[in-house]
Enzyme design. Structure first.
Site, short mmCIF file in Angstrom:
data_model
loop_
_atom_site.label_atom_id
_atom_site.label_comp_id
_atom_site.label_asym_id
_atom_site.label_seq_id
_atom_site.Cartn_x
_atom_site.Cartn_y
_atom_site.Cartn_z
N SER A 44 0.84 -1.21 0.00
CA SER A 44 0.00 0.00 0.00
C SER A 44 0.87 1.26 0.00
O SER A 44 0.38 2.36 -0.25
CB SER A 44 -0.97 0.01 1.18
OG SER A 44 -0.30 0.19 2.41
N HIS A 45 2.17 1.12 0.26
CA HIS A 45 3.08 2.27 0.21
C HIS A 45 4.33 1.96 -0.61
O HIS A 45 5.41 2.46 -0.35
CB HIS A 45 3.38 2.77 1.63
CG HIS A 45 2.16 3.42 2.23
ND1 HIS A 45 1.11 2.67 2.70
CD2 HIS A 45 1.79 4.71 2.33
CE1 HIS A 45 0.14 3.49 3.09
NE2 HIS A 45 0.53 4.73 2.89
N GLU A 185 -4.95 0.77 0.94
CA GLU A 185 -5.52 -0.59 0.80
C GLU A 185 -6.85 -0.52 0.04
O GLU A 185 -7.16 -1.40 -0.77
CB GLU A 185 -5.78 -1.21 2.18
CG GLU A 185 -4.53 -1.55 2.97
CD GLU A 185 -3.78 -2.75 2.40
OE1 GLU A 185 -4.34 -3.47 1.56
OE2 GLU A 185 -2.61 -2.93 2.81
P1 NDP Z 1 -2.24 -3.14 8.74
O1 NDP Z 1 -3.63 -3.07 9.25
O2 NDP Z 1 -1.93 -4.07 7.65
O3 NDP Z 1 -1.31 -3.41 10.00
C1 NDP Z 1 0.03 -3.41 9.83
C2 NDP Z 1 0.77 -3.67 11.12
O4 NDP Z 1 0.18 -4.69 11.90
C3 NDP Z 1 2.14 -4.14 10.74
O5 NDP Z 1 3.04 -3.71 11.73
C4 NDP Z 1 1.93 -5.65 10.74
O6 NDP Z 1 3.16 -6.39 10.82
C5 NDP Z 1 1.06 -5.84 11.94
N1 NDP Z 1 0.27 -7.06 11.87
C6 NDP Z 1 -0.63 -7.39 10.91
N2 NDP Z 1 -1.18 -8.59 11.18
C7 NDP Z 1 -0.60 -9.03 12.31
C8 NDP Z 1 -0.74 -10.23 13.10
N3 NDP Z 1 -1.59 -11.18 12.77
N4 NDP Z 1 0.02 -10.34 14.21
C9 NDP Z 1 0.88 -9.36 14.56
N5 NDP Z 1 1.06 -8.23 13.87
C10 NDP Z 1 0.32 -8.06 12.76
O7 NDP Z 1 -1.72 -1.69 8.25
P2 NDP Z 1 -2.53 -0.47 7.70
O8 NDP Z 1 -3.21 -0.88 6.45
O9 NDP Z 1 -3.32 0.15 8.76
O10 NDP Z 1 -1.30 0.52 7.33
C11 NDP Z 1 -0.39 0.20 6.32
C12 NDP Z 1 0.63 1.28 6.14
O11 NDP Z 1 0.00 2.50 5.75
C13 NDP Z 1 1.47 1.64 7.36
O12 NDP Z 1 2.81 1.45 7.00
C14 NDP Z 1 1.19 3.11 7.62
O13 NDP Z 1 2.30 3.88 8.06
C15 NDP Z 1 0.76 3.58 6.25
N6 NDP Z 1 -0.08 4.78 6.32
C16 NDP Z 1 0.48 5.99 6.04
C17 NDP Z 1 -0.28 7.13 6.11
C18 NDP Z 1 0.30 8.48 5.88
O14 NDP Z 1 -0.40 9.47 6.03
N7 NDP Z 1 1.54 8.62 5.55
C19 NDP Z 1 -1.70 7.08 6.49
C20 NDP Z 1 -2.15 5.75 6.81
C21 NDP Z 1 -1.37 4.64 6.72
P3 NDP Z 1 3.76 -6.99 9.42
O15 NDP Z 1 4.16 -5.78 8.61
O16 NDP Z 1 4.90 -7.85 9.81
O17 NDP Z 1 2.63 -7.74 8.79
O1 PYC Z 2 -2.86 4.97 2.96
O2 PYC Z 2 -4.21 6.14 4.26
C1 PYC Z 2 -3.21 6.05 3.51
C2 PYC Z 2 -2.40 7.25 3.26
C3 PYC Z 2 -2.79 8.55 3.36
C4 PYC Z 2 -1.66 9.30 3.04
C5 PYC Z 2 -0.65 8.42 2.77
N1 PYC Z 2 -1.11 7.16 2.93
#
Ligand code: NDP
Ligand code: PYC
Length: 334
Positions: A44-45, A185
């Protein structure tokens, strides 16, 4: 299926960014973070973000060459002014000082102001853990998430990441959006023509939806109901209001669209576990007992999946789809 090494993918992405007009500093920092997303299976990133990066540049909404300026008052707070450029170069500029200050004082903070943000936060807390300090990183985004009990976008997807150094293992790292899932996602599901799981989003009329298109024009939901909503609000307060920067609502008003990367601030905290434990215990040994107990129940630690995929990517190369590889080649040629 095309396979590409991490080094070659980073080089290809960097060449695309240089060609688009980013200077060496930003093209290098952005290429490493985007390629690292693919290498670790954090799609997703990963490279799918290139499209948004380039559109944000073409719209004049990000500086391709502003140099990060560090304002260090010799206190526990290190400020980095990003000057409207993407955040990774600003973070990397402040990182050594942040880690050193946390070792010296026990606790330190990096405030990044006026950055444009699209990236995952795990590379930041992982970099801090590699320097022996625990880290907590967070930032607002743009309004896309309804507060628990509400129906309209107000909060951002507001990611929060934590890292803890381990002596003989990859650091303990979690990193997630405070919405049920990252917006990225939902975008990937839209592109794949797949429905969303129930409970991720509301449509523009405030009704539950599993249609990614309707979710993107409606509101996403916070994870864990009122709990995620409160944590997301905390991110708005600490990494927006407190650091004199924009909330997600203000960032969306300033940008006027959710199709480009938003401009706001970021807060990164670093802690020295030894300084906090003050000789009462060995915090790293204690942490290992906790991790063993978690693993002992058959659970896994966050970060494990990424590190397994990373090991495979480094050994065998990164698997991309034909479409992804063609997209990269088209950007390079175009
Ligand atoms: P997820 O809901 O996929 O959760 C990811 C985290 O949970 C990871 O650390 C993952 O480890 C861990 N995890 C997942 N399943 C398990 C499990 N069964 N047991 C233990 N740990 C688990 O992530 P999101 O979709 O919420 O976010 C994805 C990315 O989006 C992040 O990197 C976030 O920084 C980024 N993001 C950035 C934004 C921005 O504004 N810049 C805004 C929103 C999100 P593992 O990686 O090992 O699976
Ligand atoms: O995946 O929610 C997201 C997001 C917002 C800005 C960067 N990533």
């Amino acid at each position: 299926m095309p396979v590409i090494s991490f080094a070659d993918l980073s080089e290809k992405v960097e060449a695309i960014l240089l060609k688009a007009g980013f200077d060496d500093l930003h093209a290098d920092a952005l290429a490493r973070i985007v390629a690292a997303g693919e290498r670790d299976g954090a799609k997703s990133h990963g490279i799918y973000r290139l499209d948004g990066i380039l559109r944000t540049l073409a719209a004049g909404k990000v500086s391709p060459d502003a140099q990060p300026v560090i304002d260090d008052e010799d206190s526990g707070i290190i400020r980095v002014e990003a000057g409207g450029a993407f955040s990774p170069a600003a973070f990397e500029a402040g990182l050594p000082l942040l880690a050193d200050r946390a070792h010296d004082l026990g606790i330190a903070a990096m405030v990044i102001n006026d950055c444009v943000h699209f990236s995952a936060l795990w590379p930041e807390v992982e970099a801090l853990a590699e320097r022996g300090v625990a880290g907590l990183s967070m930032c607002p985004s743009y309004s896309a998430v309804a507060p628990a009990g509400g129906t309209r976008p107000l909060l951002g997807t507001n990611p929060i990441a934590f890292g803890w150094p381990r002596l003989d293992d990859a650091p303990y790292v979690f990193d997630f959006a405070t919405s049920v899932a990252a917006r990225g996602e939902i975008e990937l599901k839209r592109r794949a023509g797949e429905p969303l799981p129930e409970g991720w989003a509301l449509d523009a009329d405030g009704h539950p939806t599993t249609d990614p298109e309707a979710a993107l024009s409606g509101a996403m939901l916070p994870f864990g109901g009122h709990k995620g909503s409160a944590i997301s609000t905390m991110v708005e307060l600490l990494a927006g209001v407190m650091i004199g920067d924009l909330t997600s609502d203000a960032a969306l008003s300033a940008l006027g669209t959710t199709t480009l990367a938003p401009r706001h601030g970021q807060l990164i905290l670093a802690f020295s576990p030894e300084r906090f434990a003050a000789g009462r215990s060995n915090p790293f040994a204690q942490a290992e007992l906790l991790f063993s107990a978690i693993l002992g129940q058959g659970a896994r630690l966050p970060g494990e999946r990424r590190h397994q995929i990373r090991a495979r990517s480094m050994a065998e190369g990164i698997h991309l789809s034909d479409e992804e590889m063609a997209g990269l080649d088209a950007l390079l040629a175009g």
